[in-house]
Scaffold this active site. Sequence first.
Site, short mmCIF file in Angstrom:
data_model
loop_
_atom_site.label_atom_id
_atom_site.label_comp_id
_atom_site.label_asym_id
_atom_site.label_seq_id
_atom_site.Cartn_x
_atom_site.Cartn_y
_atom_site.Cartn_z
N ASP A 41 0.78 -1.23 0.00
CA ASP A 41 0.00 0.00 0.00
C ASP A 41 0.82 1.30 0.00
O ASP A 41 1.78 1.43 0.76
CB ASP A 41 -0.89 0.05 1.23
N SER A 101 -0.65 0.48 7.21
CA SER A 101 -0.92 1.65 6.39
C SER A 101 -1.48 2.83 7.17
O SER A 101 -2.09 2.67 8.22
CB SER A 101 -1.88 1.29 5.26
#
Length: 485
Positions: A41, A101
């Site tokens: 990500d 993330s």
Amino acid sequence: MKDNHLKETAVKRAAEYREMAGEDPYRLHFHLMPPVGLMNDPNGLVFFQGKYHFFYQWNPFETAHGVKFWGHYVSDNLVYWEEAPVALAPDQWYDRNGCYSGSAVVHEDQMYIFYTGNVRNDAGERESYQCMAVSEDGVQFDKKGPVINVPDGYTAHFRDPKVFKKGPRWYMVVGAQTVEEKGEVVLFSSDDLETWSFQGTLAGSDRSGLGSFGYMWECPDFFELNGEDILLVSPQGLEPNGILYNNVYQSGYFAGKADLERVSYPHGGFTELDRGFDFYAPQTMLDGNGRRLLVGWMGSADEGSTSHPTTHHGWVHAMTIPRVLEWENGRLLQQPAEELKQLRGNNREYRDVLVTDQQSFELPSSRDNVFELQVQVKSWDAASFSLTIGTNNQLIYREATKTFTLERANFEKPNVVERRHCALDELKEIRVFKDTSSLEIFLNGGEEVFTARVYDEAYDQLVSFHAEGDLKMDVAKWDLGRILL
């Protein structure tokens, strides 16, 4: 300090395997990728002190998902990038199994990053904490620890904080799973970025007429664009529906009007952001010019990373090119950032090219497999049109079904053809960005986008056009340069 030791270990690993990775002919030219190991990500996209900062999930030790660091790239111009020191290492009790993330914001000339600390306790159970770290220079970060624990009613699948400001207040959206295993995006608010209060559910399954819609919503992003409130999200657990939702997990958006004080967000249906094979967990940022930029992970959350041939050289996955978002006529458009034109060289143009049943068109043979290609349709009287790139990749538009199709060869079984589709009323323009091992296709000014990893040999890069019927077009092609300094 443990933090420095872990970062040094990651840097040492990268140094040991960098040469092997660099020898891979599939190393990309104009996409961000990990020096070694696995990238997933995009995190913390932010414009800070005159520079673009791009963080990413990184496992430097293997080409598989494991304990994650935050890698870091920096750019002056969104075109050419330099590696920066590792930003976060999983060195504290609250993130010992991974710095997952998150996002970044600028406040009082400091960068604040928020991320999910992933923990497996002694019983092997998952714990998650939304954590904060602060930096004065955008390079060295001082961890402040957890600012949010999982609220009642949710499982430990509670992650990916995206922070933004509206009016005088700060807000945070977080991807969540309820104890009933339904996906949601929840909302927090703060006056100082340190003390956060839970406001409730902003969107999710069985809300706003959506019905059941996945068991977990990841990587939310929320922003206003041309008067519309847009929620990006990556729901897990959607079943394929015709030409929709054909990847393991999806990424897309909702559009509507939000009242963050009352935590109300009536919205329309879910629209996939990208129709290709390899796109997930997108994140956006505002740059210094007020543009809303998007970058996505050129991968798939549950994909077997070992199927990519790059793993033999010690690395896997990459990011999309930066895309500018616009809201027009009730839809989100994605266009390549204008800055990428700086990479162009060796222009070739072909005007009023006619393609018929009896007459195809081929670009002059080239061993180069890194280029940008633009096709403008000037007149159309055809049942279908196809564009072949290399031996394994075809772009096909069929008039009868009003569908556009991307075909590629399966990574592990080259004789097996895979397909992804989108509905398209008419074909007006195709813009292709071909890197050594990727394709990004923008249709009709960004109305639809396809992203895919593809593994062809350089000598296979024949580009040819075919039609059933008559079609006239203008074609332009440029070689593209490298972005990593």
